[in-house]
Design a protein around this motif. Structure first.
Motif, PDB file in Angstrom:
ATOM      1  N   ARG A  20      -8.330  53.365 -94.327  1.00 16.96           N
ATOM      2  CA  ARG A  20      -7.268  54.334 -94.608  1.00 16.96           C
ATOM      3  C   ARG A  20      -6.091  54.173 -93.642  1.00 16.96           C
ATOM      4  NH1 ARG A  20     -11.934  58.393 -95.722  1.00 16.96           N
ATOM      5  NH2 ARG A  20     -11.956  58.453 -97.999  1.00 16.96           N
ATOM      6  N   GLU A  21      -6.386  53.903 -92.375  1.00 19.49           N
ATOM      7  CA  GLU A  21      -5.305  53.792 -91.397  1.00 19.49           C
ATOM      8  C   GLU A  21      -4.577  52.459 -91.510  1.00 19.49           C
ATOM      9  OE1 GLU A  21      -6.797  54.730 -87.534  1.00 19.49           O
ATOM     10  OE2 GLU A  21      -7.100  56.854 -88.009  1.00 19.49           O
ATOM     11  N   ALA A  22      -5.277  51.407 -91.947  1.00 14.90           N
ATOM     12  CA  ALA A  22      -4.625  50.105 -92.123  1.00 14.90           C
ATOM     13  C   ALA A  22      -3.633  50.171 -93.284  1.00 14.90           C
ATOM     14  CB  ALA A  22      -5.668  49.028 -92.378  1.00 14.90           C
ATOM     15  N   ARG A  23      -4.044  50.865 -94.369  1.00 13.40           N
ATOM     16  CA  ARG A  23      -3.220  51.113 -95.554  1.00 13.40           C
ATOM     17  C   ARG A  23      -2.901  49.846 -96.348  1.00 13.40           C
ATOM     18  NH1 ARG A  23       1.342  55.512 -94.332  1.00 13.40           N
ATOM     19  NH2 ARG A  23       2.303  53.853 -93.124  1.00 13.40           N
ATOM     20  N   LEU A  24      -2.308  48.842 -95.714  1.00 13.57           N
ATOM     21  CA  LEU A  24      -1.997  47.601 -96.424  1.00 13.57           C
ATOM     22  C   LEU A  24      -3.138  46.608 -96.223  1.00 13.57           C
ATOM     23  CD1 LEU A  24       0.478  46.270 -98.003  1.00 13.57           C
ATOM     24  CD2 LEU A  24       0.896  45.052 -95.855  1.00 13.57           C
ATOM     25  N   CYS A  25      -3.480  45.870 -97.285  1.00 12.50           N
ATOM     26  CA  CYS A  25      -4.521  44.854 -97.155  1.00 12.50           C
ATOM     27  C   CYS A  25      -4.023  43.549 -97.759  1.00 12.50           C
ATOM     28  CB  CYS A  25      -5.808  45.297 -97.851  1.00 12.50           C
ATOM     29  SG  CYS A  25      -5.794  45.086 -99.659  1.00 12.50           S
ATOM     30  N   ASN A  26      -4.769  42.487 -97.545  1.00 14.52           N
ATOM     31  CA  ASN A  26      -4.568  41.251 -98.284  1.00 14.52           C
ATOM     32  C   ASN A  26      -5.658  41.194 -99.352  1.00 14.52           C
ATOM     33  OD1 ASN A  26      -2.326  39.505 -97.392  1.00 14.52           O
ATOM     34  ND2 ASN A  26      -3.292  39.738 -95.392  1.00 14.52           N
ATOM     35  N   PHE A  27      -5.243  41.217-100.610  1.00 12.63           N
ATOM     36  CA  PHE A  27      -6.167  41.207-101.745  1.00 12.63           C
ATOM     37  C   PHE A  27      -6.337  39.759-102.190  1.00 12.63           C
ATOM     38  CE2 PHE A  27      -6.841  41.528-106.392  1.00 12.63           C
ATOM     39  CZ  PHE A  27      -8.040  42.237-106.381  1.00 12.63           C
ATOM     40  N   VAL A  28      -7.557  39.238-102.026  1.00  3.86           N
ATOM     41  CA  VAL A  28      -7.812  37.807-102.223  1.00  3.86           C
ATOM     42  C   VAL A  28      -8.796  37.581-103.357  1.00  3.86           C
ATOM     43  CG1 VAL A  28      -8.535  35.660-101.102  1.00  3.86           C
ATOM     44  CG2 VAL A  28      -7.496  37.495 -99.736  1.00  3.86           C
ATOM     45  N   PRO A  39      -0.451  40.743-100.604  1.00  8.21           N
ATOM     46  CA  PRO A  39      -0.454  41.946 -99.750  1.00  8.21           C
ATOM     47  C   PRO A  39      -0.263  43.177-100.628  1.00  8.21           C
ATOM     48  CG  PRO A  39       1.084  40.270 -98.927  1.00  8.21           C
ATOM     49  CD  PRO A  39       0.719  39.889-100.325  1.00  8.21           C
ATOM     50  N   LEU A  40      -1.183  44.136-100.521  1.00  4.51           N
ATOM     51  CA  LEU A  40      -1.130  45.311-101.381  1.00  4.51           C
ATOM     52  C   LEU A  40      -1.565  46.569-100.639  1.00  4.51           C
ATOM     53  CD1 LEU A  40      -2.884  44.095-104.665  1.00  4.51           C
ATOM     54  CD2 LEU A  40      -0.445  44.563-104.374  1.00  4.51           C
ATOM     55  N   PRO A  41      -0.912  47.694-100.910  1.00  7.31           N
ATOM     56  CA  PRO A  41      -1.461  48.977-100.463  1.00  7.31           C
ATOM     57  C   PRO A  41      -2.522  49.419-101.459  1.00  7.31           C
ATOM     58  CG  PRO A  41       0.659  49.335-101.517  1.00  7.31           C
ATOM     59  CD  PRO A  41       0.411  47.851-101.550  1.00  7.31           C
ATOM     60  N   LEU A  42      -3.745  49.570-101.022  1.00  6.07           N
ATOM     61  CA  LEU A  42      -4.826  50.061-101.869  1.00  6.07           C
ATOM     62  C   LEU A  42      -5.340  51.365-101.269  1.00  6.07           C
ATOM     63  CD1 LEU A  42      -6.949  46.810-102.506  1.00  6.07           C
ATOM     64  CD2 LEU A  42      -5.130  47.770-103.935  1.00  6.07           C
ATOM     65  N   PHE A  43      -5.800  52.274-102.122  1.00  2.49           N
ATOM     66  CA  PHE A  43      -6.405  53.487-101.586  1.00  2.49           C
ATOM     67  C   PHE A  43      -7.888  53.508-101.939  1.00  2.49           C
ATOM     68  CE2 PHE A  43      -5.029  55.044-105.797  1.00  2.49           C
ATOM     69  CZ  PHE A  43      -6.159  55.725-106.231  1.00  2.49           C
ATOM     70  N   LEU A  44      -8.658  54.161-101.102  1.00  6.64           N
ATOM     71  CA  LEU A  44     -10.107  54.208-101.247  1.00  6.64           C
ATOM     72  C   LEU A  44     -10.553  55.545-101.809  1.00  6.64           C
ATOM     73  CD1 LEU A  44     -13.001  53.104-100.628  1.00  6.64           C
ATOM     74  CD2 LEU A  44     -12.753  54.159 -98.357  1.00  6.64           C
ATOM     75  N   ASN A  45     -11.308  55.492-102.898  1.00  6.53           N
ATOM     76  CA  ASN A  45     -11.992  56.680-103.406  1.00  6.53           C
ATOM     77  C   ASN A  45     -13.433  56.574-102.916  1.00  6.53           C
ATOM     78  OD1 ASN A  45     -13.214  58.767-104.732  1.00  6.53           O
ATOM     79  ND2 ASN A  45     -12.443  58.254-106.761  1.00  6.53           N
ATOM     80  N   LEU A  74     -11.892  39.917-102.487  1.00  6.91           N
ATOM     81  CA  LEU A  74     -11.995  40.314-101.079  1.00  6.91           C
ATOM     82  C   LEU A  74     -10.730  41.046-100.669  1.00  6.91           C
ATOM     83  CD1 LEU A  74     -13.091  40.207 -98.138  1.00  6.91           C
ATOM     84  CD2 LEU A  74     -12.141  37.890 -97.998  1.00  6.91           C
ATOM     85  N   ALA A  75     -10.896  42.268-100.156  1.00  5.84           N
ATOM     86  CA  ALA A  75      -9.763  43.025 -99.614  1.00  5.84           C
ATOM     87  C   ALA A  75      -9.908  43.048 -98.100  1.00  5.84           C
ATOM     88  CB  ALA A  75      -9.757  44.442-100.178  1.00  5.84           C
ATOM     89  N   ILE A  76      -8.921  42.501 -97.405  1.00  2.00           N
ATOM     90  CA  ILE A  76      -8.963  42.371 -95.944  1.00  2.00           C
ATOM     91  C   ILE A  76      -8.042  43.414 -95.319  1.00  2.00           C
ATOM     92  CG2 ILE A  76      -8.568  40.846 -93.985  1.00  2.00           C
ATOM     93  CD1 ILE A  76      -8.952  38.471 -95.887  1.00  2.00           C
ATOM     94  N   PHE A  77      -8.636  44.341 -94.583  1.00  2.00           N
ATOM     95  CA  PHE A  77      -7.884  45.379 -93.887  1.00  2.00           C
ATOM     96  C   PHE A  77      -7.938  45.113 -92.385  1.00  2.00           C
ATOM     97  CE2 PHE A  77      -9.362  47.282 -97.808  1.00  2.00           C
ATOM     98  CZ  PHE A  77      -8.282  48.016 -98.254  1.00  2.00           C
ATOM     99  N   VAL A 107     -11.878  45.229 -91.463  1.00  2.00           N
ATOM    100  CA  VAL A 107     -12.883  45.538 -92.477  1.00  2.00           C
ATOM    101  C   VAL A 107     -12.653  44.612 -93.662  1.00  2.00           C
ATOM    102  CG1 VAL A 107     -13.759  47.239 -94.122  1.00  2.00           C
ATOM    103  CG2 VAL A 107     -13.131  47.959 -91.811  1.00  2.00           C
ATOM    104  N   HIS A 108     -13.733  43.960 -94.094  1.00  2.00           N
ATOM    105  CA  HIS A 108     -13.693  43.140 -95.297  1.00  2.00           C
ATOM    106  C   HIS A 108     -14.467  43.869 -96.386  1.00  2.00           C
ATOM    107  CE1 HIS A 108     -12.816  38.986 -93.250  1.00  2.00           C
ATOM    108  NE2 HIS A 108     -11.931  39.923 -92.948  1.00  2.00           N
TER     109      HIS A 108
END
Length: 210
Positions: A20-28, A39-45, A74-77, A107-108
């Motif tokens: 949540r604090e990283a907010r932006l990830c690399n979506f691979v 690079p994408l902002p993803l949110f976690l449910n 793989l989402a890399i935060f 976090v992967h």
């Protein structure tokens, strides 16, 4: 991700906080044409599924969503991170057997990538993502502030992402492998930095042995 025992982070609450604090990830994603990353902002449910589900969107013009994925995405935060100079180690004065390093949180998240174009689902994702990042503002902007026809047109230019998390891997490298004096020196050095991120990382250094 290589995770030595000293740096392993497996507490689900901590992993969710880093995401949540990283907010932006690399979506691979791995495809027949090679690795593709956005690079994408993803949110976690966190309440959906065993490990939670990540949601977001990318541009429809981005070919990643059309490329057949091989295996999980793989989402890399990356959370807090900072350069660590050997000059902060108390042990430097003893034998000079010290080298620089980098402290960081990562976090992967692994899982199958699902892409969708349904307008109602897209509107829900865009609204939730916007509300999340506008919530701390004194006067939050809302998707509903824009004309409905304009939003409808914008939604036609994106594709939604749903990634159920099947596995989480966490690493928190915060000088745990150094002695108490060295850790105190690192925390003090980072606290005195002009960089906001350095000062944040300084507050994460464990000053007492576990």
């Amino acid at each position: 991700m290589y995770v030595p025992t000293a740096f392993q982070e497996s507490d689900p609450a901590v992993l969710r906080q880093i995401i949540r604090e990283a907010r932006l990830c690399n979506f691979v994603t791995a495809t027949q044409e090679g690795l593709v990353a956005t690079p994408l902002p993803l949110f976690l449910n966190a309440d959906e599924g065993e490990h939670g589900v990540l949601y977001g969107h990318l541009a429809k013009a981005n070919p990643q969503w059309k490329m057949t994925s091989i295996g999980d995405a793989l989402a890399i935060f990356v959370g807090g991170h900072a350069y660590i100079t050997p000059s902060w180690y108390a042990s430097k004065a003893k034998d000079e057997k010290v080298v620089p390093t980098w402290n960081y949180e990562a976090v992967h998240a692994y899982g199958p990538a699902e892409f969708f174009e349904d307008a109602d689902r897209l509107l829900d994702v865009v609204t939730r993502l916007t509300n999340l990042h506008e919530s701390e503002r004194a006067k939050p902007w809302a998707v509903s502030d824009a004309p409905a026809d304009y939003i409808k047109a914008q939604l036609r230019g994106i594709v939604g992402i749903r990634m159920p998390i099947t596995r989480l891997q966490g690493k928190r490298k915060m000088s745990q492998n150094r002695n108490a004096e060295d850790r105190a020196g690192v925390a003090r050095g980072l606290a005195e930095s002009d960089r906001m991120m350095d000062r944040y990382v300084g507050g994460l250094i464990p000053l007492e042995d576990r």
